[in-house]
Design a protein around this motif. Sequence first.
Motif, PDB file in Angstrom:
ATOM      1  N   GLY A  44       0.893  -1.275  -0.082  1.00 12.13           N
ATOM      2  CA  GLY A  44      -0.095  -0.213   0.099  1.00 12.13           C
ATOM      3  C   GLY A  44       0.743   1.161   0.117  1.00 12.13           C
ATOM      4  O   GLY A  44       0.522   2.356  -0.559  1.00 12.13           O
ATOM      5  N   ILE A  45       1.918   1.122   0.717  1.00 11.30           N
ATOM      6  CA  ILE A  45       2.911   2.535   0.786  1.00 11.30           C
ATOM      7  C   ILE A  45       3.551   2.635  -0.554  1.00 11.30           C
ATOM      8  O   ILE A  45       3.583   3.652  -1.106  1.00 11.30           O
ATOM      9  N   ALA A  46       3.936   1.492  -1.380  1.00 11.32           N
ATOM     10  CA  ALA A  46       4.440   1.805  -2.491  1.00 11.32           C
ATOM     11  C   ALA A  46       3.824   2.167  -3.501  1.00 11.32           C
ATOM     12  O   ALA A  46       3.913   3.315  -4.276  1.00 11.32           O
ATOM     13  N   GLU A  47       2.394   1.919  -3.605  1.00 11.40           N
ATOM     14  CA  GLU A  47       1.512   2.481  -4.476  1.00 11.40           C
ATOM     15  C   GLU A  47       0.926   3.787  -4.202  1.00 11.40           C
ATOM     16  O   GLU A  47       0.839   4.758  -4.828  1.00 11.40           O
ATOM     17  N   SER A  48       1.118   4.125  -2.882  1.00  9.80           N
ATOM     18  CA  SER A  48       0.741   5.908  -2.520  1.00  9.80           C
ATOM     19  C   SER A  48       1.834   6.620  -2.924  1.00  9.80           C
ATOM     20  O   SER A  48       1.586   7.613  -3.251  1.00  9.80           O
ATOM     21  N   PHE A  49       3.016   6.148  -2.678  1.00 15.13           N
ATOM     22  CA  PHE A  49       4.325   7.067  -3.018  1.00 15.13           C
ATOM     23  C   PHE A  49       4.471   6.758  -4.580  1.00 15.13           C
ATOM     24  O   PHE A  49       5.423   7.573  -4.996  1.00 15.13           O
ATOM     25  N   GLY A  50       4.034   5.794  -5.359  1.00 17.42           N
ATOM     26  CA  GLY A  50       4.296   5.647  -6.616  1.00 17.42           C
ATOM     27  C   GLY A  50       5.997   5.248  -6.819  1.00 17.42           C
ATOM     28  O   GLY A  50       6.453   5.689  -7.941  1.00 17.42           O
ATOM     29  N   VAL A  51       6.516   4.315  -5.866  1.00 10.29           N
ATOM     30  CA  VAL A  51       7.705   3.838  -5.786  1.00 10.29           C
ATOM     31  C   VAL A  51       7.444   2.526  -6.105  1.00 10.29           C
ATOM     32  O   VAL A  51       6.314   1.854  -6.042  1.00 10.29           O
ATOM     33  N   SER A  52       8.485   1.829  -6.631  1.00 17.07           N
ATOM     34  CA  SER A  52       8.432   0.149  -6.820  1.00 17.07           C
ATOM     35  C   SER A  52       8.349  -0.629  -5.622  1.00 17.07           C
ATOM     36  O   SER A  52       8.814  -0.241  -4.472  1.00 17.07           O
ATOM     37  N   GLU A  53       7.802  -1.636  -5.754  1.00 21.93           N
ATOM     38  CA  GLU A  53       7.739  -2.493  -4.733  1.00 21.93           C
ATOM     39  C   GLU A  53       9.393  -3.004  -4.055  1.00 21.93           C
ATOM     40  O   GLU A  53       9.563  -3.419  -3.142  1.00 21.93           O
ATOM     41  N   ALA A  54      10.389  -2.977  -5.130  1.00 20.07           N
ATOM     42  CA  ALA A  54      11.670  -3.270  -4.789  1.00 20.07           C
ATOM     43  C   ALA A  54      12.172  -2.259  -3.942  1.00 20.07           C
ATOM     44  O   ALA A  54      13.032  -2.458  -2.957  1.00 20.07           O
ATOM     45  N   VAL A  55      11.882  -0.751  -4.007  1.00 17.06           N
ATOM     46  CA  VAL A  55      12.271   0.055  -3.008  1.00 17.06           C
ATOM     47  C   VAL A  55      12.066  -0.050  -1.698  1.00 17.06           C
ATOM     48  O   VAL A  55      12.534  -0.037  -0.820  1.00 17.06           O
ATOM     49  N   ILE A  56      10.648  -0.394  -1.679  1.00 12.28           N
ATOM     50  CA  ILE A  56      10.084  -0.475  -0.131  1.00 12.28           C
ATOM     51  C   ILE A  56      10.469  -1.873   0.472  1.00 12.28           C
ATOM     52  O   ILE A  56      10.930  -2.081   1.442  1.00 12.28           O
ATOM     53  N   GLY A  57      10.958  -2.794  -0.592  1.00 15.19           N
ATOM     54  CA  GLY A  57      11.604  -4.104   0.091  1.00 15.19           C
ATOM     55  C   GLY A  57      12.940  -4.000   0.555  1.00 15.19           C
ATOM     56  O   GLY A  57      13.315  -4.478   1.337  1.00 15.19           O
ATOM     57  N   LEU A  58      13.579  -3.278  -0.106  1.00 16.19           N
ATOM     58  CA  LEU A  58      14.936  -2.895   0.008  1.00 16.19           C
ATOM     59  C   LEU A  58      15.213  -1.877   1.441  1.00 16.19           C
ATOM     60  O   LEU A  58      16.212  -1.953   2.095  1.00 16.19           O
ATOM     61  N   THR A  59      14.033  -1.216   1.626  1.00 14.80           N
ATOM     62  CA  THR A  59      14.564  -0.183   2.832  1.00 14.80           C
ATOM     63  C   THR A  59      13.405  -0.473   3.990  1.00 14.80           C
ATOM     64  O   THR A  59      13.819  -0.889   5.058  1.00 14.80           O
ATOM     65  N   LEU A  60      12.271  -0.280   3.838  1.00 14.85           N
ATOM     66  CA  LEU A  60      11.213  -0.285   4.926  1.00 14.85           C
ATOM     67  C   LEU A  60      11.110  -1.711   5.440  1.00 14.85           C
ATOM     68  O   LEU A  60      11.244  -1.982   6.481  1.00 14.85           O
ATOM     69  N   VAL A  61      10.644  -2.833   4.396  1.00 17.08           N
ATOM     70  CA  VAL A  61      10.582  -4.114   4.805  1.00 17.08           C
ATOM     71  C   VAL A  61      11.759  -4.672   5.401  1.00 17.08           C
ATOM     72  O   VAL A  61      11.676  -5.225   6.276  1.00 17.08           O
ATOM     73  N   ALA A  62      12.836  -4.243   4.726  1.00 16.24           N
ATOM     74  CA  ALA A  62      14.272  -4.890   5.287  1.00 16.24           C
ATOM     75  C   ALA A  62      14.544  -4.114   6.708  1.00 16.24           C
ATOM     76  O   ALA A  62      15.105  -5.368   7.465  1.00 16.24           O
ATOM     77  N   VAL A  63      14.594  -3.144   7.016  1.00 18.50           N
ATOM     78  CA  VAL A  63      14.685  -2.568   8.360  1.00 18.50           C
ATOM     79  C   VAL A  63      13.690  -3.417   9.250  1.00 18.50           C
ATOM     80  O   VAL A  63      14.115  -3.393  10.360  1.00 18.50           O
ATOM     81  N   GLY A  64      12.498  -3.479   8.994  1.00 19.03           N
ATOM     82  CA  GLY A  64      11.505  -3.916   9.950  1.00 19.03           C
ATOM     83  C   GLY A  64      11.755  -5.514  10.320  1.00 19.03           C
ATOM     84  O   GLY A  64      11.827  -5.666  11.484  1.00 19.03           O
ATOM     85  N   THR A  65      12.325  -6.215   9.264  1.00 22.94           N
ATOM     86  CA  THR A  65      12.655  -7.605   9.384  1.00 22.94           C
ATOM     87  C   THR A  65      13.821  -7.603  10.235  1.00 22.94           C
ATOM     88  O   THR A  65      14.238  -8.942  10.681  1.00 22.94           O
ATOM     89  N   SER A  66      14.685  -6.664  10.146  1.00 28.76           N
ATOM     90  CA  SER A  66      16.054  -6.769  10.791  1.00 28.76           C
ATOM     91  C   SER A  66      16.301  -6.502  12.291  1.00 28.76           C
ATOM     92  O   SER A  66      17.275  -6.490  12.848  1.00 28.76           O
ATOM     93  N   LEU A  67      14.988  -6.003  12.989  1.00 27.51           N
ATOM     94  CA  LEU A  67      14.885  -5.861  14.399  1.00 27.51           C
ATOM     95  C   LEU A  67      15.519  -6.729  15.124  1.00 27.51           C
ATOM     96  O   LEU A  67      16.030  -6.442  16.045  1.00 27.51           O
ATOM     97  N   PRO A  68      15.168  -7.978  14.905  1.00 31.76           N
ATOM     98  CA  PRO A  68      15.800  -9.142  15.850  1.00 31.76           C
ATOM     99  C   PRO A  68      17.370  -8.911  15.986  1.00 31.76           C
ATOM    100  O   PRO A  68      17.784  -9.031  16.886  1.00 31.76           O
ATOM    101  N   GLU A  69      17.899  -8.909  14.739  1.00 35.20           N
ATOM    102  CA  GLU A  69      19.359  -8.753  14.675  1.00 35.20           C
ATOM    103  C   GLU A  69      19.814  -7.365  15.334  1.00 35.20           C
ATOM    104  O   GLU A  69      20.753  -7.217  16.062  1.00 35.20           O
ATOM    105  N   LEU A  70      19.173  -6.302  15.262  1.00 34.77           N
ATOM    106  CA  LEU A  70      19.374  -5.188  15.775  1.00 34.77           C
ATOM    107  C   LEU A  70      19.425  -5.080  17.390  1.00 34.77           C
ATOM    108  O   LEU A  70      20.294  -4.872  18.044  1.00 34.77           O
ATOM    109  N   SER A  71      18.230  -5.798  17.886  1.00 32.28           N
ATOM    110  CA  SER A  71      18.133  -6.114  19.382  1.00 32.28           C
ATOM    111  C   SER A  71      19.142  -6.755  20.191  1.00 32.28           C
ATOM    112  O   SER A  71      19.803  -6.555  20.856  1.00 32.28           O
ATOM    113  N   ILE A  72      19.543  -8.174  19.451  1.00 32.37           N
ATOM    114  CA  ILE A  72      20.511  -8.901  20.020  1.00 32.37           C
ATOM    115  C   ILE A  72      21.879  -8.238  19.864  1.00 32.37           C
ATOM    116  O   ILE A  72      22.748  -8.311  20.737  1.00 32.37           O
ATOM    117  N   SER A  73      22.327  -7.640  18.723  1.00 35.59           N
ATOM    118  CA  SER A  73      23.546  -6.825  18.464  1.00 35.59           C
ATOM    119  C   SER A  73      23.689  -5.859  19.418  1.00 35.59           C
ATOM    120  O   SER A  73      24.956  -5.402  20.030  1.00 35.59           O
TER     121      SER A  73
END
Length: 321
Positions: free
Chosen positions: A199-228
């Motif tokens: 939905g965010i990709a469609e709202s901003f008019g950017v590709s799903e690749a951009v959202i996957g590389l940034t927003l989704v990537a950071v969100g799914t990396s939170l366990p690594e962030l917390s333990i590190s």
Amino acid sequence: MLLNLLLVAIGVLLLTGGGEALIRGSLAAANRLGISPLLSGLLIVGFGTSAPEFVVSIEAALSDRPDIAIGNVVGSNIGNILLILGLCALITPLAVKPLVLRRDGVTVVAASILFLVLVGGDALERSDAAILILALAAYLTLAYLTERSGEVPSAELHRAEGKEVTSLPKTTLWIVMTVVLGLVLLIAGSQVLLQGAIGIAESFGVSEAVIGLTLVAVGTSLPELSISVIAALRRHADVAIGNILGSNIFNLLGILGFSALLQPLPVHQRILQFDQWVMLGTSVILLFFLYTGRRLSRFEGGLLLLGYGVYVSLSFTVFGK
């Protein structure tokens, strides 16, 4: 737009909680079954923190969203080094044992090069997936044998990784319930996060690749962030670096391997032209920093954080489509 942001936030919370529950339940089960601390740390903590990336990429692949599936992995590997290790190095300089670095640090670079070679045909096919999974199996075998034989003194590292996770469930019932809860939260979180991200990709008019590389990537990396971050605060530098190196290896070889095995994944042109080279470059830079001083200094951590800011800025401007 606000609804999509809320969905992303809820998805990240569910994924983080699910990853934590799965790690705690799995560690408790390993202790109950008498599995060695070495193997527990290597597999459960080192790779268990990648569970959110794994579930999200699998869900994206099955939902015919290859840009998010691949972008999530490539973006997570970039963020793990530039964002997470950069932040940890600012907390405390991160020293690393040279023999561990030679194995895991070099494997991260080699896995990045292997990814570049395999996507040369603009897609990850099932045959490419088999190569990635075999490479992961070879790495795990090498890691276990060398650590068990004492050739690489990182058994202490993986035992320490297990100790970063406390408050494990005690009874068999609680262990099973914790593992099941973790899996349920991970699956639900992946679906909610994907819905919000698309939905965010469609709202901003950017590709799903951009959202996957940034927003989704950071969100799914939170366990690594917390333990590190916890490891850095406790001055367990080897855990912080080892956690990230292990996660990046599993992301490339395991997550992309199993995702492409289920569904061949075409690769977005911007990833081919830009992001895969950033991923390789950050891996080489990290290896250079660690080899030159046997540590990651606060200055070098600041450079990594600055690099991540530049990368995100370019992702939404020059390479936003």
